[in-house]
Design a protein around this motif. Structure first.
Motif, mmCIF file in Angstrom:
data_model
loop_
_atom_site.group_PDB
_atom_site.id
_atom_site.type_symbol
_atom_site.label_atom_id
_atom_site.label_comp_id
_atom_site.label_asym_id
_atom_site.label_seq_id
_atom_site.Cartn_x
_atom_site.Cartn_y
_atom_site.Cartn_z
ATOM 1 N N ILE A 44 0.853 -1.201 0.000
ATOM 2 C CA ILE A 44 0.000 0.000 0.000
ATOM 3 C C ILE A 44 0.881 1.240 0.000
ATOM 4 O O ILE A 44 1.851 1.326 0.759
ATOM 5 C CB ILE A 44 -0.889 0.049 1.275
ATOM 6 C CG1 ILE A 44 -1.732 -1.214 1.403
ATOM 7 C CG2 ILE A 44 -1.787 1.280 1.257
ATOM 8 C CD1 ILE A 44 -2.453 -1.319 2.749
ATOM 9 N N GLY A 45 0.550 2.204 -0.817
ATOM 10 C CA GLY A 45 1.180 3.523 -0.746
ATOM 11 C C GLY A 45 2.641 3.532 -1.200
ATOM 12 O O GLY A 45 3.141 2.595 -1.814
ATOM 13 N N ALA A 79 -6.673 1.023 7.208
ATOM 14 C CA ALA A 79 -7.560 0.740 8.345
ATOM 15 C C ALA A 79 -7.584 -0.755 8.671
ATOM 16 O O ALA A 79 -7.623 -1.148 9.839
ATOM 17 C CB ALA A 79 -8.963 1.244 8.041
ATOM 18 N N GLY A 80 -7.529 -1.599 7.632
ATOM 19 C CA GLY A 80 -7.646 -3.040 7.854
ATOM 20 C C GLY A 80 -6.407 -3.678 8.460
ATOM 21 O O GLY A 80 -6.481 -4.811 8.939
ATOM 22 N N GLY A 97 -4.878 15.571 2.885
ATOM 23 C CA GLY A 97 -3.567 14.987 2.570
ATOM 24 C C GLY A 97 -3.582 13.515 2.890
ATOM 25 O O GLY A 97 -4.603 12.976 3.345
ATOM 26 N N PRO A 98 -2.476 12.870 2.658
ATOM 27 C CA PRO A 98 -2.449 11.421 2.852
ATOM 28 C C PRO A 98 -2.403 11.037 4.325
ATOM 29 O O PRO A 98 -2.087 11.855 5.182
ATOM 30 C CB PRO A 98 -1.133 11.014 2.179
ATOM 31 C CG PRO A 98 -0.260 12.220 2.329
ATOM 32 C CD PRO A 98 -1.169 13.404 2.248
ATOM 33 N N LEU A 99 -2.698 9.773 4.577
ATOM 34 C CA LEU A 99 -2.344 9.173 5.863
ATOM 35 C C LEU A 99 -0.988 8.520 5.665
ATOM 36 O O LEU A 99 -0.602 8.171 4.539
ATOM 37 C CB LEU A 99 -3.346 8.084 6.252
ATOM 38 C CG LEU A 99 -4.759 8.507 6.634
ATOM 39 C CD1 LEU A 99 -5.584 7.271 6.956
ATOM 40 C CD2 LEU A 99 -4.722 9.448 7.835
ATOM 41 N N ALA A 100 -0.262 8.332 6.745
ATOM 42 C CA ALA A 100 0.984 7.564 6.663
ATOM 43 C C ALA A 100 1.052 6.655 7.885
ATOM 44 O O ALA A 100 0.532 7.000 8.952
ATOM 45 C CB ALA A 100 2.185 8.485 6.620
ATOM 46 N N GLN A 158 -7.997 5.410 -1.621
ATOM 47 C CA GLN A 158 -8.038 3.932 -1.541
ATOM 48 C C GLN A 158 -6.923 3.407 -0.617
ATOM 49 O O GLN A 158 -7.153 2.504 0.192
ATOM 50 C CB GLN A 158 -7.834 3.391 -2.950
ATOM 51 C CG GLN A 158 -8.485 2.064 -3.202
ATOM 52 C CD GLN A 158 -8.157 1.611 -4.620
ATOM 53 O OE1 GLN A 158 -8.006 2.418 -5.533
ATOM 54 N NE2 GLN A 158 -8.030 0.317 -4.800
ATOM 55 N N ASP A 159 -5.715 3.980 -0.755
ATOM 56 C CA ASP A 159 -4.615 3.586 0.138
ATOM 57 C C ASP A 159 -4.967 3.925 1.586
ATOM 58 O O ASP A 159 -4.769 3.115 2.499
ATOM 59 C CB ASP A 159 -3.315 4.321 -0.221
ATOM 60 C CG ASP A 159 -2.652 3.759 -1.467
ATOM 61 O OD1 ASP A 159 -3.020 2.650 -1.885
ATOM 62 O OD2 ASP A 159 -1.769 4.449 -2.021
#
Ligand code: SF4
Length: 353
Positions: free
Chosen positions: A225-226, A249-250, A266-269, A243-244
């Protein structure tokens, strides 16, 4: 439970489909097993395959066993990328052998075709798989059976050997003609499906095997992912899109560090690596991930301060940072993974394709 004559490995590819159909045409009860892991398999497609091909399929998760095999080092080595094809087939055959009694089945079928792949489907490699998986006499390869020794299922008359085939080599002409004969409407596309054969994925997965002390299947799901960044054992995955972000979360663990720019889209990391993270690594990771938020970057250029929320073990904190793309966190390259993989090669290894 219904009893079956044989268990067929079903990858979703044309050869495995034809293998099952060829045996079912003889009136045999065949249970197809679709193995999946973070690297291959599509358990969500199983229902679709049941409907379009009329197969009886179960999905089987081999992710953790597969990662154990990678961790211990595949006995027969890696192929052109991170694919340990021979050990992979041995693992699946062993798992299938262990399931024979549960399904009341007496043989295993697989869709290998002699000479189709340069390494994993050579005659000597096919024999190594029989030997190391303990399936000699049990494993039937119906598409090329005429070139191979008869198996117990053929000798006992359960399977009519005269109706098995003698495919050979890399072409798909014979397979396509057989698919047409069976009226297969949806022809699976060749290749694809195994991430371990691809450079882009090897670049992502190899550092996990190198730097995580006891990786499990979920670690490789995170690597998929990512954008991936590493600083020693500190591992940072930055989402590229919604989507990333949702996929994190899973697989998020309580002890992971979850980074989110405050007040801007912005993105999560996700930071993983446990105690290897010190305050400086956290600050660099926060700066780097903030640099992937264009609005935060613009605000920083206008002199506004940028805060990043960091959550771990149920506790949240906030850090003021300057968004910075320049970082000691580096994206792993295919070239460095390749050099390390190739250095592991030993003379005599049959490896993968
Ligand atoms: S390409 Fe190789 S490693 Fe990947 S699923 Fe197929 S046999 Fe296994």
């Amino acid at each position: 439970m219904k009893h079956y004559d044989g268990l067929a490995l079903f990858s979703g590819g044309l050869d495995s489909l034809l293998t099952a159909l060829l045996l079912m045409e003889q009136g045999l009860a065949i249970k197809c097993l679709h193995f999946y892991s973070p690297f291959f398999g599509s358990p969500r497609r199983v229902q679709h395959w049941r409907e379009v091909y009329g197969l009886d399929i179960d999905a089987v998760d081999v992710g953790d066993a597969y990662v154990d095999m990678l961790r211990q080092g595949p006995a027969h080595g890696f192929g052109s990328a991170m694919n340990p094809c021979v050990d992979c087939k041995i693992l699946m055959m062993k798992r299938t052998r262990g399931l024979l009694a549960e399904y009341g089945a007496s043989f295993i079928a697989s869709g290998e075709v002699l000479g189709q792949r340069p390494m994993s489907q050579r005659r000597d490699t096919l024999n190594i798989i029989l030997r190391d998986a303990g399936v000699r006499g049990l494993l039937l390869r119906p598409l090329c059976a005429q070139h191979l020794e008869p198996t117990q299922a053929e000798l006992s008359g359960l399977v009519d050997r005269s109706r098995l085939l003698g495919f050979n080599g890399r072409g798909r002409k014979d397979q396509l003609a057989l698919a047409q004969k069976y009226g297969v409407q949806e022809i699976p596309t060749p290749g694809g499906g195994c991430k371990l054969t691809e450079k882009e994925n090897t670049r992502r997965f190899w550092p996990v095997l190198r730097h995580v002390s006891s990786p499990v299947a979920d670690d490789f799901r995170l690597a998929d992912i990512g954008r991936q960044f590493w600083l020693g054992q500190c591992w940072l995955s930055i989402g590229r899109h919604q989507q990333d972000n949702e996929a994190y979360a899973g697989i998020l663990r309580n002890e992971d560090l979850l980074f989110k720019v405050s007040g801007f889209p912005g993105p999560l990391a996700v930071g993983r690596g446990g105690r290897t993270w010190d305050a400086e690594a956290v600050r660099m990771a926060a700066s780097l991930m903030a640099s992937y938020s264009p609005k935060a970057c613009r605000a920083a250029e206008e002199g506004r301060s940028i805060a990043v929320n960091i959550t771990s073990n149920g506790q949240s904190s906030q850090l003021e940072v300057a968004p910075l793309r320049e970082s000691l966190f580096k994206e792993p390259s295919w070239e460095s993974a390749r050099d390390e993989l190739y250095a592991l090669r030993k003379p005599g290894h049959v490896s993968g394709d």
